[in-house]
Design an enzyme around this catalytic site. Structure first.
Site, PDB file in Angstrom:
ATOM      1  N   ASP A  55       0.876  -1.109  -0.011  1.00 45.83           N
ATOM      2  CA  ASP A  55       0.047  -0.110  -0.051  1.00 45.83           C
ATOM      3  C   ASP A  55       0.903   1.284   0.040  1.00 45.83           C
ATOM      4  OD1 ASP A  55      -1.865   1.990   0.838  1.00 45.83           O
ATOM      5  OD2 ASP A  55      -3.265   0.398   1.214  1.00 45.83           O
ATOM      6  N   SER A 121      -7.263  13.146 -14.836  1.00 39.81           N
ATOM      7  CA  SER A 121      -8.524  13.133 -15.240  1.00 39.81           C
ATOM      8  C   SER A 121      -9.053  14.280 -15.635  1.00 39.81           C
ATOM      9  CB  SER A 121      -9.434  12.700 -13.962  1.00 39.81           C
ATOM     10  OG  SER A 121     -10.809  12.628 -14.329  1.00 39.81           O
ATOM     11  N   TYR A 145     -12.541  14.746  -5.626  1.00 40.20           N
ATOM     12  CA  TYR A 145     -11.777  13.773  -6.679  1.00 40.20           C
ATOM     13  C   TYR A 145     -11.028  14.463  -7.688  1.00 40.20           C
ATOM     14  CZ  TYR A 145     -11.170  10.668 -10.550  1.00 40.20           C
ATOM     15  OH  TYR A 145     -10.400   9.987 -11.520  1.00 40.20           O
ATOM     16  N   LYS A 149      -6.637  15.504  -7.990  1.00 41.00           N
ATOM     17  CA  LYS A 149      -6.026  15.035  -9.652  1.00 41.00           C
ATOM     18  C   LYS A 149      -5.357  16.510  -9.723  1.00 41.00           C
ATOM     19  CE  LYS A 149      -6.895  10.920 -10.253  1.00 41.00           C
ATOM     20  NZ  LYS A 149      -6.088   9.763 -10.334  1.00 41.00           N
ATOM     21  N   ASN A 174     -13.731   9.407 -20.552  1.00 42.81           N
ATOM     22  CA  ASN A 174     -14.249   8.414 -19.752  1.00 42.81           C
ATOM     23  C   ASN A 174     -13.594   7.010 -20.406  1.00 42.81           C
ATOM     24  OD1 ASN A 174     -16.272  10.507 -19.652  1.00 42.81           O
ATOM     25  ND2 ASN A 174     -17.579   9.225 -18.429  1.00 42.81           N
ATOM     26  N   ASP A 289     -23.793  17.738 -13.105  1.00 41.23           N
ATOM     27  CA  ASP A 289     -23.463  17.186 -14.335  1.00 41.23           C
ATOM     28  C   ASP A 289     -23.545  18.306 -15.388  1.00 41.23           C
ATOM     29  OD1 ASP A 289     -23.147  14.713 -13.816  1.00 41.23           O
ATOM     30  OD2 ASP A 289     -25.399  13.806 -14.231  1.00 41.23           O
TER      31      ASP A 289
HETATM   32  P1  NAD Z   1      -9.446   1.001 -10.176  1.00 44.51           P
HETATM   33  O1  NAD Z   1     -10.177   1.428  -8.906  1.00 44.51           O
HETATM   34  O2  NAD Z   1      -9.972   0.040 -11.191  1.00 44.51           O
HETATM   35  O3  NAD Z   1      -8.045   0.723  -9.993  1.00 44.51           O
HETATM   36  C1  NAD Z   1      -7.220   1.411  -8.979  1.00 44.51           C
HETATM   37  C2  NAD Z   1      -6.114   0.448  -8.245  1.00 44.51           C
HETATM   38  O4  NAD Z   1      -5.462   1.176  -7.424  1.00 44.51           O
HETATM   39  C3  NAD Z   1      -6.878  -0.641  -7.647  1.00 44.51           C
HETATM   40  O5  NAD Z   1      -6.307  -2.079  -8.194  1.00 44.51           O
HETATM   41  C4  NAD Z   1      -6.852  -0.306  -6.079  1.00 44.51           C
HETATM   42  O6  NAD Z   1      -6.662  -1.490  -5.268  1.00 44.51           O
HETATM   43  C5  NAD Z   1      -5.375   0.285  -6.255  1.00 44.51           C
HETATM   44  N1  NAD Z   1      -5.071   1.116  -5.126  1.00 44.51           N
HETATM   45  C6  NAD Z   1      -5.890   2.446  -4.540  1.00 44.51           C
HETATM   46  N2  NAD Z   1      -5.123   2.809  -3.590  1.00 44.51           N
HETATM   47  C7  NAD Z   1      -3.968   2.135  -3.349  1.00 44.51           C
HETATM   48  C8  NAD Z   1      -3.034   2.250  -2.421  1.00 44.51           C
HETATM   49  N3  NAD Z   1      -3.001   3.332  -1.426  1.00 44.51           N
HETATM   50  N4  NAD Z   1      -1.743   1.413  -2.508  1.00 44.51           N
HETATM   51  C9  NAD Z   1      -2.053   0.629  -3.474  1.00 44.51           C
HETATM   52  N5  NAD Z   1      -2.925   0.373  -4.493  1.00 44.51           N
HETATM   53  C10 NAD Z   1      -3.873   1.028  -4.530  1.00 44.51           C
HETATM   54  O7  NAD Z   1      -9.591   2.477 -11.039  1.00 44.51           O
HETATM   55  P2  NAD Z   1      -9.254   2.697 -12.657  1.00 44.51           P
HETATM   56  O8  NAD Z   1     -10.729   2.851 -13.089  1.00 44.51           O
HETATM   57  O9  NAD Z   1      -8.436   1.839 -13.174  1.00 44.51           O
HETATM   58  O10 NAD Z   1      -8.683   4.020 -12.496  1.00 44.51           O
HETATM   59  C11 NAD Z   1      -7.243   3.969 -12.648  1.00 44.51           C
HETATM   60  C12 NAD Z   1      -6.505   5.667 -12.401  1.00 44.51           C
HETATM   61  O11 NAD Z   1      -7.299   6.316 -13.502  1.00 44.51           O
HETATM   62  C13 NAD Z   1      -7.090   6.347 -11.357  1.00 44.51           C
HETATM   63  O12 NAD Z   1      -6.157   7.001 -10.733  1.00 44.51           O
HETATM   64  C14 NAD Z   1      -8.413   7.124 -11.581  1.00 44.51           C
HETATM   65  O13 NAD Z   1      -8.189   8.408 -10.999  1.00 44.51           O
HETATM   66  C15 NAD Z   1      -8.039   7.483 -13.011  1.00 44.51           C
HETATM   67  N6  NAD Z   1      -8.596   7.747 -13.818  1.00 44.51           N
HETATM   68  C16 NAD Z   1     -10.031   6.875 -14.398  1.00 44.51           C
HETATM   69  C17 NAD Z   1     -10.920   7.077 -15.273  1.00 44.51           C
HETATM   70  C18 NAD Z   1     -11.982   5.953 -15.593  1.00 44.51           C
HETATM   71  O14 NAD Z   1     -12.784   6.321 -16.431  1.00 44.51           O
HETATM   72  N7  NAD Z   1     -11.945   4.917 -15.181  1.00 44.51           N
HETATM   73  C19 NAD Z   1     -11.027   8.363 -15.764  1.00 44.51           C
HETATM   74  C20 NAD Z   1     -10.044   9.229 -15.418  1.00 44.51           C
HETATM   75  C21 NAD Z   1      -8.934   8.873 -14.551  1.00 44.51           C
END
Ligand code: NAD
Length: 330
Positions: A55, A121, A145, A149, A174, A289
């Protein structure tokens, strides 16, 4: 194979986007180490390389990790991602997305690991003043959130000036779709993203789809968003990393499809792809939104020679549906 054995740390590689990243890096011959606490990730989503459970809040763990490996680049996907939860419980967002990220950055710079790709993001922009949104658009996030970022991008700039950290911030719109081979996909719990919710309604794994407002300033009245295929995002990471190694220049890029699709279009396309009935209920507009959120990704096109390989909504939904069917048969 262009990875040439370079060693990449993927933090958050058991999550949705990170797991696709690990798969692509391994396919391209990179030597991959995944770190994930599994707070929201899935062990079985890591399909290659080495996995270390840990972590980012654990600074001793990070010091040991960076003492025992020399990484050519770190890709940082680990954060909490639910906008609504960040409003009701901002403390856990500032702790995980900011403080824990700072732990990572300090461990990197202390060990001389100076290249980072950061998952930023579209939420950093807030309510758009104009669309499509380019990198210079004013940044005024409207929820914690998005603020985590934007603040992280600012910390990265400060670490760049002070300690020589080189970073690329990729601002996804997205993220959508799934591994074209059907092995990986989106598995958030709770799920808040439209395409998996629509497909769970189609498969019967989820309830009917709620459409929040049909009176937005869009052609069919439903919100328009920019859905970018997860594999296209991952390809952009590799291009950004290679450019960072060549130029040493910190940058930020907006990553989207360039064309928006409305909620109604997503539902209709999902009906076509799945051949299933998808039950829909209308709900009131949600606070905050905005009607249209679409990226201008031309900087990534010009500087990284990146363009989406899977821009069609039907392809994105087909790949996500293949994964949803797999989830149903488990
Ligand atoms: P997700 O929740 O599926 O993956 C995040 C991973 O990080 C998880 O496996 C979680 O267990 C791990 N994690 C969280 N905190 C942790 C910590 N302190 N130590 C170790 N591991 C930790 O999310 P995602 O959808 O794959 O998004 C990934 C990244 O992309 C994020 O930073 C998110 O903000 C960014 N993002 C995602 C989207 C989207 O549409 N999904 C859009 C914009 C930005």
């Amino acid at each position: 194979m262009n990875g040439d054995g370079k060693k990449i740390l993927v933090v958050g590689g058991a999550g949705y986007i990170g797991s696709h990243m690990v798969k692509l890096l391994c396919l391209q011959g990179y030597d991959v180490v995944t770190v994930d606490s599994l707070v929201n990730g899935h062990r079985e989503a890591i399909t290659g390389g080495e996995f270390v459970q840990g972590d980012l809040e654990d600074r001793d763990f990070l010091a040991r990790l960076f003492a025992s490996h020399r990484f050519d680049c770190v890709m940082h996907f680990a954060s909490f991602i639910q906008v609504g939860e960040s409003v009701t419980d901002p403390a856990i967002y500032y702790r995980n997305n900011l403080i824990n990220t700072q732990n990572l950055l300090e461990a990197m710079t202390a060990s001389g690991t100076m290249n980072l790709i950061f998952s930023s993001s579209a939420a950093i922009f807030g309510e758009p003043e104009k669309t499509p949104i380019d990198e210079d658009h004013p940044k005024a996030p409207v929820n914690p959130y998005g603020r985590t970022k934007l603040m992280t991008e600012e910390i990265l700039a400060d670490f760049g000036h002070a300690y020589g950290l080189r970073s690329v911030s990729l601002r996804y719109f997205n993220a959508a779709g799934a591994d074209p081979e059907g092995e990986l996909g989106e598995r958030h719990d709770p799920e808040t993203h439209l395409i998996p919710l629509v497909l769970q309604a189609a498969s019967g794994r989820g309830p009917e789809v709620r459409v929040f407002g049909r009176d937005h300033a869009t052609p069919d009245g439903t919100c328009v968003r920019d859905y970018i295929h997860v594999n296209d995002l991952c390809r952009a990471h590799i291009l950004a990393m290679e450019k960072l190694w060549r130029s040493g220049e910190s940058r930020a890029y907006n990553l989207g499809n360039g064309s928006g699709f409305s909620v109604q279009e997503v539902i209709e396309t999902a009906r076509k792809v799945t051949g299933r009935d998808i039950r829909v209920v209308d709900a009131p507009r949600r606070d905050g939104d905005c009607a249209v959120l679409v990226a201008d990704s031309s900087r990534a096109g010009e500087e990284l020679s990146w363009s989406p390989e899977f821009p069609e909504l039907e392809t994105i939904i087909t790949h996500a549906w293949n994964f949803e069917k797999r989830m149903c048969s488990r």
